[in-house]
Scaffold this active site. Structure first.
Site, PDB file in Angstrom:
ATOM      1  N   ALA A   8      42.623  83.120  39.915  1.00 22.69           N
ATOM      2  CA  ALA A   8      41.750  84.269  40.204  1.00 22.69           C
ATOM      3  C   ALA A   8      40.399  83.789  40.700  1.00 22.69           C
ATOM      4  CB  ALA A   8      41.598  85.133  38.945  1.00 22.69           C
ATOM      5  N   THR A 127      45.267  75.432  49.616  1.00 21.27           N
ATOM      6  CA  THR A 127      45.340  74.430  50.686  1.00 21.27           C
ATOM      7  C   THR A 127      45.918  73.156  50.086  1.00 21.27           C
ATOM      8  OG1 THR A 127      43.386  75.410  51.679  1.00 21.27           O
ATOM      9  CG2 THR A 127      43.970  73.173  52.396  1.00 21.27           C
ATOM     10  N   ALA A 159      36.414  82.875  55.157  1.00 23.54           N
ATOM     11  CA  ALA A 159      35.215  82.096  54.854  1.00 23.54           C
ATOM     12  C   ALA A 159      34.433  82.868  53.800  1.00 23.54           C
ATOM     13  CB  ALA A 159      34.364  81.888  56.108  1.00 23.54           C
ATOM     14  N   LYS A 215      46.595  74.336  58.268  1.00 25.10           N
ATOM     15  CA  LYS A 215      45.406  74.689  57.475  1.00 25.10           C
ATOM     16  C   LYS A 215      44.431  73.510  57.417  1.00 25.10           C
ATOM     17  CE  LYS A 215      42.465  76.370  54.758  1.00 25.10           C
ATOM     18  NZ  LYS A 215      41.508  77.394  55.141  1.00 25.10           N
ATOM     19  N   LEU A 222      36.957  72.636  62.531  1.00 35.25           N
ATOM     20  CA  LEU A 222      35.694  73.359  62.310  1.00 35.25           C
ATOM     21  C   LEU A 222      34.613  72.386  61.830  1.00 35.25           C
ATOM     22  CD1 LEU A 222      37.124  76.586  60.608  1.00 35.25           C
ATOM     23  CD2 LEU A 222      36.057  76.447  62.868  1.00 35.25           C
ATOM     24  N   CYS A 271      35.616  73.208  50.597  1.00 34.53           N
ATOM     25  CA  CYS A 271      36.833  72.854  51.332  1.00 34.53           C
ATOM     26  C   CYS A 271      36.688  71.861  52.478  1.00 34.53           C
ATOM     27  CB  CYS A 271      37.507  74.117  51.826  1.00 34.53           C
ATOM     28  SG  CYS A 271      38.141  75.064  50.420  1.00 34.53           S
ATOM     29  N   GLN A 273      34.891  69.173  53.214  1.00 35.24           N
ATOM     30  CA  GLN A 273      34.933  67.747  52.863  1.00 35.24           C
ATOM     31  C   GLN A 273      36.276  67.394  52.221  1.00 35.24           C
ATOM     32  OE1 GLN A 273      31.493  65.644  51.392  1.00 35.24           O
ATOM     33  NE2 GLN A 273      32.627  65.106  49.559  1.00 35.24           N
ATOM     34  N   PHE A 333      25.895  77.166  49.223  1.00 41.45           N
ATOM     35  CA  PHE A 333      26.231  76.333  50.389  1.00 41.45           C
ATOM     36  C   PHE A 333      26.111  77.091  51.698  1.00 41.45           C
ATOM     37  CE2 PHE A 333      30.452  77.299  52.167  1.00 41.45           C
ATOM     38  CZ  PHE A 333      30.968  78.182  51.225  1.00 41.45           C
TER      39      PHE A 333
END
Ligand code: NAD
Ligand code: UGA
Length: 453
Positions: A8, A127, A159, A215, A222, A271, A273, A333
């Site tokens: 969750a 992922t 995102a 993925k 990106l 995600c 890094q 972030f």
């Protein structure tokens, strides 16, 4: 139809809330071992901040959206089980610092194998490294009582900060499965869920491995764009070119495109890094060291950019920030999230503390105790040089310099003339995300500089 989602978090919560919101006839239960998190999902204050999420959750919760800690009960009752647990970078043993830690995925697979006595569709939402579905299939196949299940890959591309918009109107939904009649039927069942609100032509189906790998590759591409523009930002600083102007000029080329060309103090988040490191580990594992080295450079530039920002502050302040008050505006972030995982702000604050600055942080959504724990480490003794302010104005009062690390909208509209008046002179401002008009700030007296200019 009954859906259950294990995990969750930032993905499981919003994605399942959106399915429940769009498909009132499907019963969706999100489960987690973390009781506090589940209690928060059932409360007025959701555990994650995401614009628009409150309305979506409040519409569906109690109707066909449920949050529970009864993991086994939800698995037993479900037709489709999404696995949305965390897959952080391994911190121990083989592959430490690079490979994904799959302990939570494996543990969930074992629980499903133990509990599922009727056929289920298991969906990898987390992922994961390419070929993880094999592990899940083998664990299920080895369990004497487990029913025959199909494993699908359905990675998430939302995102943070724009999750509701991304889920409402995704560029694509990707579903990978086995190209067998049973696999195709499972794919079709999941396509039918998304087709409630996503146009069919945006729902892509592939084999399992293409979907799993896509993925990691999407995030790597990106992240690579950000490292590319950040590398160029350093060249701009050396040459009086302006990185925003360069980004605008190259982004007008339709082959390059304008998005993800914003120079910054470095990408953060849970995600980019982790996934690029995982990709490099996979390349090495499959005997491709040159490919691994290529992608690793994306991380190297990002680390360098974060250090460079802090170093530039020290250099501008006459090579010493010892005992100087530095206001750090923004800690999450990126804007519109309360997530601080891998935020560049941690590195900036640590570097400034190492130089014995007095660092005062303000973020509109991140609680003070979290900021302190992130910078100093959980349970570490307090450092009197690190404090957290209740507002941007409080942080900036009397500061020698202001460093804008996160591009929260409220930082664009502060009364900088009044702030400047209350700062020792010369007063400095560093815009890590290039959100302020530096020329205007210079006009009122700031020594203003941004990444790349
Ligand atoms: P998260 O840490 O916020 O949430 C994961 C949750 O899983 C935690 O609450 C944890 O308690 C729970 N969990 C772990 N093991 C469990 C178990 N055995 N049973 C029940 N619950 C368990 O993580 P997240 O940010 O939601 O990310 C989840 C996955 O989605 C990761 O693989 C991540 O890479 C991927 N992803 C994240 C984002 C994002 O924006 N955060 C976007 C796309 C994909
Ligand atoms: C990213 C991807 O954009 C999602 O598609 C993906 O699903 C997700 O990772 C994931 O797998 O977790 P997210 O990390 O939430 O999403 O946010 P982004 O908007 O991608 O920003 C990541 C970082 O890059 C932020 O620190 C942001 O400030 C920085 N960034 C972004 C830049 O420095 N410049 C840019 O031009 C864009």
């Amino acid at each position: 139809m009954k859906i259950c989602c294990i995990g969750a978090g930032y993905v499981g919560g919003p994605t399942m809330a959106m399915i429940a919101f769009k498909a009132p006839d499907i019963s969706v239960t999100v489960v987690d071992l973390n009781e506090k998190r589940i209690a928060a999902w059932n409360s007025e204050t959701l555990p994650i901040y995401e614009p628009g999420l409150d309305e979506v959750v409040k519409t569906a919760r109690g109707r066909n959206l449920f949050f529970s800690t009864d993991v086994k009960g939800a698995i037993a009752a479900a037709d489709i089980i999404f696995v949305s647990v965390n897959t952080p970078t391994k911190t121990y043993g083989v592959g430490a610092g690079r490979a994904a830690d799959l302990r939570y995925i494996e543990s969930v697979a074992r629980t499903i194998a133990e509990v599922a006595t009727s056929p289920k569709i298991i969906v990898e939402k987390s992922t994961i490294p390419v070929r993880t579905a094999t592990t899940i299939q083998e664990i299920l196949a080895a369990h004497p009582r487990a029913a025959k299940c199909q494993v699908l890959s359905n990675p998430e591309f939302l995102a943070e900060g724009t999750a509701v918009a991304d889920l409402t109107n995704p560029d694509r939904v990707l579903i990978g499965g086995e190209r067998t009649p049973e696999g195709e039927a499972a794919i079709e069942a999941l396509v039918a869920v998304y087709a409630r609100w996503v146009p069919r032509e945006r729902i892509i189906t592939t084999n399992l491995w293409s979907s799993e790998l896509s993925k990691l590759v999407a995030n790597a591409f990106l992240a690579q764009r950000i490292s590319s523009i950040n590398a160029i930002s350093a060249l701009c600083e050396a040459t009086e070119a302006d990185v925003d102007e360069v980004a605008n000029a190259i982004g007008k080329d339709s082959r390059i495109g304008p998005k993800f060309l914003k120079a910054s103090v470095g990408f953060g988040g849970s995600c980019f890094q982790k996934d690029v490191l995982n990709l490099t580990y996979l390349c090495e594992h499959f005997g491709l060291p040159e490919v691994a080295a290529y992608w690793e450079s994306v991380i190297k530039i990002n680390d360098w950019q974060k250090r460079r920002f802090a170093a530039n502050i020290v250099k501008a302040l006459y090579n010493t920030v010892a005992d100087k008050r530095i206001a750090v505006l923004g800690f999450a972030f990126k804007k519109d999230t309360n997530d601080t995982r891998e935020t560049a702000a941690i590195s900036v604050c640590r570097d400034l503390l190492t130089e014995q600055a007095n660092v005062v942080v303000y973020d509109p959504k991140v609680p003070a105790h979290e900021i302190v724990a992130d910078v100093l480490g959980k349970g570490a003794p307090a450092n009197p040089r690190l404090t957290v302010a209740a507002s941007a104005l409080e942080a900036c009062a009397g500061a020698h310099a202001i460093a804008i690390v996160t591009e929260w909208d409220e930082f664009k509209t502060l009364d900088y003339a009044a702030i400047f008046a209350g700062m020792p002179k010369p007063a400095f401002i560093f815009d890590g995300r290039n959100i302020l008009n530096l020329a205007q700030l210079r006009a009122i007296g700031f020594r203003a500089s941004g990444i790349g200019k």
